[in-house]
Motif scaffolding. Structure first.
Motif, PDB file in Angstrom:
ATOM      1  N   TYR A  89       0.985  -1.370  -0.031  1.00  0.00           N
ATOM      2  CA  TYR A  89       0.144  -0.083  -0.181  1.00  0.00           C
ATOM      3  C   TYR A  89       0.840   1.271   0.150  1.00  0.00           C
ATOM      4  CZ  TYR A  89      -3.334  -3.398   1.837  1.00  0.00           C
ATOM      5  OH  TYR A  89      -4.293  -4.525   1.997  1.00  0.00           O
ATOM      6  N   GLY A  90       0.558   2.203  -0.897  1.00  0.00           N
ATOM      7  CA  GLY A  90       1.363   3.358  -0.745  1.00  0.00           C
ATOM      8  C   GLY A  90       0.466   4.515  -0.150  1.00  0.00           C
ATOM      9  N   LEU A  91       0.716   5.119   0.946  1.00  0.00           N
ATOM     10  CA  LEU A  91      -0.002   6.108   1.707  1.00  0.00           C
ATOM     11  C   LEU A  91       0.598   7.681   1.258  1.00  0.00           C
ATOM     12  CD1 LEU A  91      -0.061   4.660   5.278  1.00  0.00           C
ATOM     13  CD2 LEU A  91      -1.356   3.860   3.122  1.00  0.00           C
ATOM     14  N   ASN A  92      -0.520   8.727   1.392  1.00  0.00           N
ATOM     15  CA  ASN A  92      -0.082  10.166   1.259  1.00  0.00           C
ATOM     16  C   ASN A  92       0.383  10.635   2.655  1.00  0.00           C
ATOM     17  OD1 ASN A  92      -2.612  10.453   2.360  1.00  0.00           O
ATOM     18  ND2 ASN A  92      -3.563  11.537   0.557  1.00  0.00           N
ATOM     19  N   ALA A  93       0.569  11.857   2.624  1.00  0.00           N
ATOM     20  CA  ALA A  93       1.144  12.498   3.961  1.00  0.00           C
ATOM     21  C   ALA A  93      -0.220  12.710   4.761  1.00  0.00           C
ATOM     22  CB  ALA A  93       1.494  13.919   3.582  1.00  0.00           C
ATOM     23  N   LYS A  94      -1.199  12.041   4.546  1.00  0.00           N
ATOM     24  CA  LYS A  94      -2.425  12.328   5.590  1.00  0.00           C
ATOM     25  C   LYS A  94      -2.796  10.823   5.965  1.00  0.00           C
ATOM     26  CE  LYS A  94      -4.805  16.137   3.619  1.00  0.00           C
ATOM     27  NZ  LYS A  94      -6.185  16.743   3.239  1.00  0.00           N
ATOM     28  N   GLY A  95      -1.946   9.681   5.500  1.00  0.00           N
ATOM     29  CA  GLY A  95      -2.157   8.307   5.714  1.00  0.00           C
ATOM     30  C   GLY A  95      -3.196   7.948   5.022  1.00  0.00           C
ATOM     31  N   ASP A  96      -3.693   8.548   4.003  1.00  0.00           N
ATOM     32  CA  ASP A  96      -4.825   7.793   3.209  1.00  0.00           C
ATOM     33  C   ASP A  96      -3.971   7.018   2.210  1.00  0.00           C
ATOM     34  OD1 ASP A  96      -6.860   9.502   4.253  1.00  0.00           O
ATOM     35  OD2 ASP A  96      -6.075  11.156   2.867  1.00  0.00           O
ATOM     36  N   ILE A  97      -4.767   5.680   1.659  1.00  0.00           N
ATOM     37  CA  ILE A  97      -4.351   4.937   0.776  1.00  0.00           C
ATOM     38  C   ILE A  97      -4.690   5.327  -0.821  1.00  0.00           C
ATOM     39  CG2 ILE A  97      -4.564   2.442  -0.376  1.00  0.00           C
ATOM     40  CD1 ILE A  97      -5.561   1.632   2.536  1.00  0.00           C
ATOM     41  N   ILE A  98      -3.412   5.585  -1.255  1.00  0.00           N
ATOM     42  CA  ILE A  98      -3.456   6.126  -2.581  1.00  0.00           C
ATOM     43  C   ILE A  98      -3.371   5.124  -3.707  1.00  0.00           C
ATOM     44  CG2 ILE A  98      -2.334   7.976  -4.239  1.00  0.00           C
ATOM     45  CD1 ILE A  98      -3.984   9.115  -2.004  1.00  0.00           C
ATOM     46  N   LYS A  99      -2.230   4.133  -3.300  1.00  0.00           N
ATOM     47  CA  LYS A  99      -1.924   3.249  -4.244  1.00  0.00           C
ATOM     48  C   LYS A  99      -2.208   1.658  -3.564  1.00  0.00           C
ATOM     49  CE  LYS A  99       0.394   1.849  -8.419  1.00  0.00           C
ATOM     50  NZ  LYS A  99       0.807   2.634  -9.513  1.00  0.00           N
ATOM     51  N   ASP A 100      -2.883   0.815  -4.071  1.00  0.00           N
ATOM     52  CA  ASP A 100      -3.188  -0.720  -3.697  1.00  0.00           C
ATOM     53  C   ASP A 100      -2.668  -1.611  -4.434  1.00  0.00           C
ATOM     54  OD1 ASP A 100      -3.899  -2.966  -2.371  1.00  0.00           O
ATOM     55  OD2 ASP A 100      -6.024  -2.170  -1.756  1.00  0.00           O
ATOM     56  N   ILE A 101      -1.565  -2.160  -4.312  1.00  0.00           N
ATOM     57  CA  ILE A 101      -1.071  -3.304  -5.418  1.00  0.00           C
ATOM     58  C   ILE A 101      -1.345  -4.632  -4.797  1.00  0.00           C
ATOM     59  CG2 ILE A 101       1.096  -3.921  -6.667  1.00  0.00           C
ATOM     60  CD1 ILE A 101       2.119  -1.155  -6.242  1.00  0.00           C
ATOM     61  N   SER A 102      -1.912  -5.628  -5.352  1.00  0.00           N
ATOM     62  CA  SER A 102      -1.901  -6.873  -5.122  1.00  0.00           C
ATOM     63  C   SER A 102      -0.700  -7.511  -5.829  1.00  0.00           C
ATOM     64  CB  SER A 102      -3.282  -7.506  -5.371  1.00  0.00           C
ATOM     65  OG  SER A 102      -3.369  -8.801  -5.099  1.00  0.00           O
ATOM     66  N   ILE A 103      -0.028  -8.497  -4.920  1.00  0.00           N
ATOM     67  CA  ILE A 103       1.019  -9.382  -5.620  1.00  0.00           C
ATOM     68  C   ILE A 103       0.475 -10.769  -5.813  1.00  0.00           C
ATOM     69  CG2 ILE A 103       3.510  -9.954  -5.457  1.00  0.00           C
ATOM     70  CD1 ILE A 103       2.811  -6.837  -5.269  1.00  0.00           C
ATOM     71  N   ASP A 104      -0.010 -10.884  -6.957  1.00  0.00           N
ATOM     72  CA  ASP A 104      -0.505 -12.295  -7.142  1.00  0.00           C
ATOM     73  C   ASP A 104       0.208 -13.526  -7.211  1.00  0.00           C
ATOM     74  OD1 ASP A 104       0.497 -12.071  -9.805  1.00  0.00           O
ATOM     75  OD2 ASP A 104      -1.565 -12.119 -10.914  1.00  0.00           O
ATOM     76  N   ASN A 105       1.579 -13.662  -7.370  1.00  0.00           N
ATOM     77  CA  ASN A 105       2.392 -14.894  -7.603  1.00  0.00           C
ATOM     78  C   ASN A 105       3.111 -15.207  -6.449  1.00  0.00           C
ATOM     79  OD1 ASN A 105       4.368 -12.390  -7.538  1.00  0.00           O
ATOM     80  ND2 ASN A 105       5.715 -13.809  -8.501  1.00  0.00           N
TER      81      ASN A 105
END
Length: 269
Positions: free
Chosen positions: A61-77
């Motif tokens: 998960y990538g968070l911004n300065a406020k702690g919000d989830i901006i990017k969510d990457i599922s690693i499928d392998n």
């Protein structure tokens, strides 16, 4: 997004309010992520990358300065057996340490490479670096590592002592090299995360109520120098640490009941 991260770093550097012990709260972590086990900022991204440990999704998960989830990457392998720490390289690639081993029964450990996560798709794959411990050595529990000079340095989590191992940053299977060990002073001595400053002069090892500042070491035997315990005066389940300047770190803790779930800053001077 860049403005947000600059504001975060500015707040970290000048803030004198919202202290919890010696820690400064700079953001709340997302309420949906209760078991954050690591934090890492890469050179190519304005986001703060986090993961959760065993029993949670295979997601970065990538968070911004406020702690919000901006990017969510599922690693499928790959599978989240027990993801415990993050580190990154000079190209902005993220490495996930899947080496938690509470029962000390694992024989195989893994580090997963996610290439340029800020550009990665919502569903992505990772390359695998796997390792075993030296022959005749008992299985160890790990929660902490960092990348330095193209080697991973991995610290065991144990009562009263920590062992240091070394694994090359090369895709494939490896046998870890044992470097050294040291007995840590104090009641709580289990290392839950680690990082090294960009200039390579300070290593920080994290615990729930303190960190150990390692300096004056020789070469890459980080345990053979000066070890200073710095108390937080604040006890929570702290699981992630990351240098954001030569003397300042970010720290995360897990959310338990009404406590934790924060991102903190802490100065080592």
């Amino acid at each position: 997004m860049k403005l947000n991260i600059y504001l975060l770093l500015f707040t970290i550097l000048i803030s004198t309010s919202c202290h919890t012990g010696k820690l400064t709260v700079v953001a709340d972590s997302p309420s949906s992520l209760k078991e954050i086990s690591a934090i890492e900022k890469t050179v190519n991204s304005d986001l703060l990358w986090v993961i959760e440990d065993a029993g949670n999704k295979n997601n970065l998960y990538g968070l911004n300065a406020k702690g919000d989830i901006i990017k969510d990457i599922s690693i499928d392998n790959i599978q989240n057996i027990d993801w415990e720490d993050l580190t990154s390289d000079d190209s902005g690639n993220i490495y996930i340490g899947d080496f938690g081993n509470n029962n000390k029964e694992r024989k195989n450990f893994a580090i997963y490479k996610v290439t340029n996560p800020e550009k990665a798709s919502a569903v992505s794959t990772a390359e695998v670096i796997s390792f075993k411990l030296p022959k005749k050595m008992k299985s160890q529990d790990f929660e902490s590592f960092f990348l330095y000079n193209d080697y991973f340095y991995i610290f065991s989590k144990d009562h009263k002592e920590t062992k240091l191992f070394k694994v090359p940053n090369t895709i494939g299977d490896h046998e870890a090299s044992y470097l050294s060990e040291v007995k840590l002073k104090g009641k709580n001595t289990k290392v839950t995360s680690a990082d090294i400053s960009e200039d390579g002069k300070i290593v920080a090892l994290l615990n729930h109520d303190k960190l150990w500042k390692l300096t004056d070491y020789t070469s890459d035997d980080f345990l053979n120098g000066t070890i200073e315990a710095i108390e937080f005066n604040h006890d929570s389940q702290k699981e992630g640490i990351n240098f954001i300047s030569s003397r300042k770190v970010l720290i995360t803790d897990e959310r338990t009941k009404n406590e934790g779930g924060n991102i903190y800053s802490f100065g080592l001077d």
